[in-house]
Design an enzyme around this catalytic site. Sequence first.
Site, PDB file in Angstrom:
ATOM      1  N   GLU A  46       3.958  -7.021   9.466  1.00  0.00           N
ATOM      2  CA  GLU A  46       3.728  -5.607   9.782  1.00  0.00           C
ATOM      3  C   GLU A  46       4.770  -5.096  10.778  1.00  0.00           C
ATOM      4  O   GLU A  46       5.556  -5.868  11.341  1.00  0.00           O
ATOM      5  CB  GLU A  46       2.310  -5.431  10.329  1.00  0.00           C
ATOM      6  CG  GLU A  46       1.269  -5.808   9.271  1.00  0.00           C
ATOM      7  CD  GLU A  46      -0.156  -5.469   9.653  1.00  0.00           C
ATOM      8  OE1 GLU A  46      -0.436  -5.181  10.839  1.00  0.00           O
ATOM      9  OE2 GLU A  46      -1.003  -5.507   8.738  1.00  0.00           O
ATOM     10  N   GLU A  57       3.117 -11.206  -0.734  1.00  0.00           N
ATOM     11  CA  GLU A  57       3.662 -11.547  -2.056  1.00  0.00           C
ATOM     12  C   GLU A  57       5.154 -11.232  -2.124  1.00  0.00           C
ATOM     13  O   GLU A  57       5.945 -11.999  -2.671  1.00  0.00           O
ATOM     14  CB  GLU A  57       2.924 -10.753  -3.143  1.00  0.00           C
ATOM     15  CG  GLU A  57       1.433 -11.026  -3.196  1.00  0.00           C
ATOM     16  CD  GLU A  57       0.608 -10.089  -2.320  1.00  0.00           C
ATOM     17  OE1 GLU A  57       1.057  -9.736  -1.209  1.00  0.00           O
ATOM     18  OE2 GLU A  57      -0.490  -9.717  -2.751  1.00  0.00           O
TER      19      GLU A  57
HETATM   20  N1  THU Z   1      -1.200  -6.795   2.212  1.00  0.00           N
HETATM   21  C1  THU Z   1      -0.531  -7.847   1.641  1.00  0.00           C
HETATM   22  O1  THU Z   1       0.125  -8.636   2.328  1.00  0.00           O
HETATM   23  N2  THU Z   1      -0.600  -7.989   0.296  1.00  0.00           N
HETATM   24  C2  THU Z   1      -1.282  -7.153  -0.540  1.00  0.00           C
HETATM   25  O2  THU Z   1      -1.197  -7.284  -1.753  1.00  0.00           O
HETATM   26  C3  THU Z   1      -2.112  -6.099   0.018  1.00  0.00           C
HETATM   27  C4  THU Z   1      -1.961  -5.839   1.461  1.00  0.00           C
HETATM   28  C5  THU Z   1      -1.111  -6.614   3.659  1.00  0.00           C
HETATM   29  C6  THU Z   1      -0.297  -5.452   4.081  1.00  0.00           C
HETATM   30  C7  THU Z   1      -0.868  -5.160   5.456  1.00  0.00           C
HETATM   31  O3  THU Z   1      -0.186  -5.947   6.417  1.00  0.00           O
HETATM   32  C8  THU Z   1      -2.300  -5.627   5.361  1.00  0.00           C
HETATM   33  O4  THU Z   1      -2.387  -6.426   4.201  1.00  0.00           O
HETATM   34  C9  THU Z   1      -3.312  -4.508   5.264  1.00  0.00           C
HETATM   35  O5  THU Z   1      -2.982  -3.628   4.268  1.00  0.00           O
END
Ligand code: THU
Length: 138
Positions: A46, A57
């Site tokens: 993030e 992913e």
């Molecule tokens: N997130 C992922 O890493 N993969 C996904 O397919 C959906 C969401 C993460 C992004 C963010 O850091 C957190 O989950 C909340 O949305």
Amino acid sequence: MTISHEALLAEADRGAANAYAPYSKFHVGAALLTKEGEVFRGCNVENVSYGLTNCAERTAIYAAVAAGRREFTAIAIVQGGDAAAAVQPCWPCGACRQVLSEFNIDMDVIFREGAGYKVTKLRELLPHSFDAERLQAK
Ligand code: THU
């Protein structure tokens, strides 16, 4: 597939352990399997400028492509941490489905579900996708 689904999920757990998610606190891990049987792990990363966040992913796929790999047969995706991970599968977001499909829309996608796991095909998660054939048709 050279390693078991459970083993690939365990690799995804290791990815989730490195998640950098101070804003959402939602930890995600991914483990991408190459045709040769190597595993590339990913986690979400993030940013204080929220839109710059990278999903687990895509972290995995970018790491693998940067290492020279382009043929993938499966990806395991997990929510890190606790029992919440077992409540429902950690589905990939739309952007990640599209990025994964660039390399193999027939790859297996493996999720935890309850005490076990489920396997689906990326094609089932991204029907009617935008692909290179469409570009050639112009
Ligand atoms: N997130 C992922 O890493 N993969 C996904 O397919 C959906 C969401 C993460 C992004 C963010 O850091 C957190 O989950 C909340 O949305």
